[in-house]
Design a protein around this motif. Structure first.
Motif, mmCIF file in Angstrom:
data_model
loop_
_atom_site.group_PDB
_atom_site.id
_atom_site.type_symbol
_atom_site.label_atom_id
_atom_site.label_comp_id
_atom_site.label_asym_id
_atom_site.label_seq_id
_atom_site.Cartn_x
_atom_site.Cartn_y
_atom_site.Cartn_z
ATOM 1 N N GLN A 31 0.833 -1.200 0.000
ATOM 2 C CA GLN A 31 0.000 0.000 0.000
ATOM 3 C C GLN A 31 0.873 1.258 0.000
ATOM 4 O O GLN A 31 0.563 2.243 -0.687
ATOM 5 C CB GLN A 31 -0.908 -0.011 1.231
ATOM 6 C CG GLN A 31 -1.889 1.160 1.291
ATOM 7 C CD GLN A 31 -2.798 1.060 2.495
ATOM 8 O OE1 GLN A 31 -2.851 0.031 3.149
ATOM 9 N NE2 GLN A 31 -3.488 2.129 2.778
ATOM 10 N N ASP A 60 2.317 1.801 -3.495
ATOM 11 C CA ASP A 60 1.335 2.383 -4.413
ATOM 12 C C ASP A 60 1.162 3.879 -4.185
ATOM 13 O O ASP A 60 0.799 4.623 -5.103
ATOM 14 C CB ASP A 60 -0.017 1.682 -4.244
ATOM 15 C CG ASP A 60 0.057 0.218 -4.666
ATOM 16 O OD1 ASP A 60 0.963 -0.124 -5.452
ATOM 17 O OD2 ASP A 60 -0.797 -0.587 -4.204
ATOM 18 N N GLN A 61 1.418 4.360 -2.975
ATOM 19 C CA GLN A 61 1.210 5.772 -2.648
ATOM 20 C C GLN A 61 2.497 6.608 -2.749
ATOM 21 O O GLN A 61 2.487 7.796 -2.443
ATOM 22 C CB GLN A 61 0.658 5.880 -1.219
ATOM 23 C CG GLN A 61 -0.701 5.225 -1.037
ATOM 24 C CD GLN A 61 -1.138 5.223 0.413
ATOM 25 O OE1 GLN A 61 -0.348 5.577 1.287
ATOM 26 N NE2 GLN A 61 -2.384 4.849 0.643
ATOM 27 N N GLU A 115 2.359 9.733 -5.103
ATOM 28 C CA GLU A 115 1.515 10.789 -4.529
ATOM 29 C C GLU A 115 2.263 11.529 -3.413
ATOM 30 O O GLU A 115 2.189 12.759 -3.310
ATOM 31 C CB GLU A 115 0.224 10.195 -3.974
ATOM 32 C CG GLU A 115 -0.660 9.555 -5.035
ATOM 33 C CD GLU A 115 -1.919 8.979 -4.445
ATOM 34 O OE1 GLU A 115 -2.200 9.264 -3.250
ATOM 35 O OE2 GLU A 115 -2.648 8.256 -5.156
ATOM 36 N N ARG A 116 2.963 10.803 -2.576
ATOM 37 C CA ARG A 116 3.685 11.441 -1.478
ATOM 38 C C ARG A 116 4.815 12.326 -2.017
ATOM 39 O O ARG A 116 5.072 13.419 -1.501
ATOM 40 C CB ARG A 116 4.274 10.381 -0.530
ATOM 41 C CG ARG A 116 3.226 9.579 0.234
ATOM 42 C CD ARG A 116 3.837 8.922 1.467
ATOM 43 N NE ARG A 116 5.072 8.217 1.159
ATOM 44 C CZ ARG A 116 5.137 6.977 0.704
ATOM 45 N NH1 ARG A 116 4.002 6.317 0.504
ATOM 46 N NH2 ARG A 116 6.304 6.405 0.452
#
Length: 662
Positions: free
Chosen positions: A618, A621-622, A625-626
């Motif tokens: 998880q 996958d992020q 974005e971060r």
């Protein structure tokens, strides 16, 4: 028949039939017999009834038939005649049997042979009330009550981390709860009466309606139930039928229970107005009247108290001093005569002087009776109190022998060893007010021997003695004011096995097996730190549970063993072989527990690794974005190289031991 029943109104209940009158009495003795029954019995002061008509029936040859009829003013007088006269002895061979006409009609209309009612519904099969005794692990059950909750637990020392709850209720009882003496029933209190519960499903198996009932008591074999509020009511447990109601109740002097039962439940007795009233349960709880001139059974002026033997129909009572008359302790045996009536045989009595108070304690086997006599010293002018123990031996052939033991210090507690011939006494320790001395004695034998002191434990924090049900071991407890100090003592070896403390402990109770002890703090006595603890007989604490408003802890009693004495001895002989089997079972159980714990740990570990893997995926996958949120940042949080790891070492000395090497 020369005399008939004409003139009697069978619709009325004020007439009675009197049977078992001497038969074939000739005409010349008829008038004498008629006058004896009519004047001396029916119209006696004790009967207190008004006889309208009495007819002593005759045959055609003018000899008596053996029965008579009597008519009274009211039905209540007829019932009184039945209660007073039925079972009364006329002579050695004739005992009156009396019933009302209403009862006679019921008896007469009863068919000679049993006729099954085809329309009757089949009764629901009753549960086995003794099924809990078939537990394969031979575990004991106990009850706890706190707040509105009530719970039944299995005491399983092998799975203490997984408490085994059998049953729980919420708001089942309104005031109290108690086990029956043999553990078959659980009695709960309700405004409308008492309810009994039992069986594997804990279904209700009895209901006894007594509005606002306050107290309840069982007979020793659980055949009868006694309830009290405004009156005393006797119930039959199996049928739920009300047998009889008595006036009166507990008093400050005699307390509860009001009725005390003989061991076989044949008799129940209570003190009323300087008399011991003994009732026969085999005769509808009616008062035994061995003497027609008296209205009571044992007329003993100023009788203070009495106790039944736990194994025999022997009654011990005591009477205080009255002027120049000394105090007296007496033993009376109840036996059945030839006609089925109860007779009282005096076994022994002992006169005592300068008596202040007396307490009687029977040995559980009925072999001994301890009469603790508090009396004033003969030589002291300040009336200092001394204590005598009058120890009655009940199994001496042809007599009751008495041994005397005198103590000059204040006696605080006394207790018999349940399975043995020893007893323990707690007395005040000279020179200190915060500790006591505990002494152990032996009777020397059941039928003969001398009382001998085995040893004394000086200055102990104990004010109560609790013997194991199996004997040999004892808990010396300092309850209430002594803050719950517990000592577990082996009387066989005269050695202390362990010590414990349960702060503000109010109650201590052994389980029926004698292997475990429970201590508890009841909310009735203390409002703080209420709960219970379970200990082994060696003093090792196994379990502790704290509960707000903890009211009660109670082990479930067991019925007497069905094994013979020879079978019990055989079990003791093979105990070592059996203990090896039990040890193997315990090791196997512990091994299974360890394997189960390992499986649970592995499962938790695999669950955590799986969860960690999900979180990393998880997080991956992020990542974009971060990083987009930190456009001007020259480092990334998932880059381990940007972190600085610091390690701090802390040293602590746990133990220092010095040993001298040879």
């Amino acid at each position: 028949m020369a005399s008939s029943t004409e003139g009697y109104d069978r619709s009325l209940a004020n007439c009675v039939i009197i049977d078992n009158i001497p038969k074939n009495i000739p005409q010349e003795k008829y008038t004498k017999l008629h006058k004896l029954i009519h004047d001396k019995i029916l119209n006696s002061k004790e009967m207190a009834v008004k006889v309208k008509r009495f007819d002593l029936c005759k045959n055609e040859d003018n000899t008596t038939t053996g029965f008579a009829f009597a008519e009274f003013e009211t039905a209540a007088e007829a019932e009184r005649c039945v209660s007073k006269m039925d079972g009364q002895k006329l002579d050695k061979t004739h005992v009156f049997r009396v019933c009302t006409f209403t009862a006679w009609d019921q008896i007469k209309n009863t068919p000679e042979t049993y006729e099954e009612n085809a329309g009757a519904q089949e009764q629901e099969e009753q549960e086995n009330l003794e099924e809990w005794l078939l537990d394969k692990d031979c575990r004991e059950q106990f009850l706890t009550r706190y707040g509105d909750e009530m719970e039944i637990w299995w005491n399983d020392p092998l799975v203490l981390d997984k408490k085994v709850k059998e049953k729980s209720w919420n708001k089942l009882t309104e005031l109290f709860v108690r086990w029956s003496p043999r553990g078959l029933y659980l009695a709960t209190h309700h405004t409308q009466g008492i309810q009994l519960w039992g069986g594997p499903g804990w279904k209700m198996c009895g209901r006894f309606a007594h509005k606002d009932v306050q107290l309840v008591d069982f007979s020793p074999r659980e055949s009868f139930l006694v309830t009290w509020f405004n009156n005393l009511t006797i119930w039959e447990v199996d049928s739920g039928k009300k047998i009889r109601t008595f006036t009166g109740g507990p008093t400050p002097e005699h307390g509860w229970p009001v009725f005390k039962w003989s061991n076989d439940e044949r008799y129940m007795a209570r003190i009323m107005q300087d008399n011991i009233h003994v009732c026969d349960t085999a005769n509808q709880m009616r008062l035994i009247q061995p003497d027609m001139k008296k209205n009571t059974t044992l007329y003993i002026p100023h009788v203070r108290n009495f106790e039944w033997s736990p194994t025999d129909n022997i009654l011990a009572y005591w009477v205080p001093e009255d002027g120049d008359k000394p105090a007296k302790v007496a033993l009376v045996k109840l036996v059945l005569g030839k006609g089925g009536s109860t007779e009282f045989q005096s076994l022994t009595q002992k006169n005592l002087f300068r008596v202040k108070d007396i307490h009687m304690t029977w040995h559980p086997s009925g072999d001994f009776l301890c009469v603790k006599v508090d009396r004033y010293s003969k030589t002291s002018k300040a009336k200092e109190k001394v204590t005598n123990f009058e120890l009655f031996r009940m199994r001496v052939k042809g007599q009751v022998a008495v041994d005397v033991l005198e103590l000059t210090t204040e006696v605080i507690a006394f207790a018999w060893e349940p399975k043995g011939i020893r007893f323990a006494v707690i007395s005040a320790s000279p020179g200190t007010a915060t500790a006591n001395d505990i002494s152990f004695y032996t009777m020397g034998g059941t039928k003969e021997g001398t009382v001998k002191k085995l040893g004394t434990l000086e200055k102990k924090q104990a004010n109560h003695i609790f013997w194991s049900p199996k004997g040999s071991h004892v808990v010396l407890a300092g309850l209430r004011s002594m803050n719950g100090i517990l000592e577990f003592y082996n009387v066989n070896d005269m050695v202390s096995m362990g010590n414990g403390e349960h702060f503000m402990c109010t109650d201590v109770e052994w389980d029926p097996s004698g292997r475990f002890v429970a201590s508890s703090v009841s909310y009735y006595r203390h409002h703080m730190e209420t709960g219970f603890m379970i200990w082994t007989f060696q003093g090792k604490q196994l379990q502790a549970m704290s509960r707000d408003k903890f009211y009660q802890f109670a082990w479930r009693p067991r019925p007497p063993s069905l094994l013979t004495e020879a079978q019990m001895k055989n079990i003791h002989k093979t105990l070592k072989e059996r203990s090896q089997i039990y040890d193997q079972q315990q090791k196997k159980h512990q091994q299974l527990q360890q394997e189960q714990m390992q499986k649970e740990k592995q499962q938790k570990k695999s669950d955590f690794i799986k969860f960690l893997k999900q979180m990393r995926e998880q997080m991956k996958d992020q990542t974009k974005e971060r990083r987009a949120c930190r456009k001007n940042c020259d480092w990334h949080s998932d880059d381990e190289s940007v972190y600085i790891v610091k390690e701090d070492w802390v040293e602590e000395v746990i133990e220092v031991r010095e040993e001298e090497m040879a």
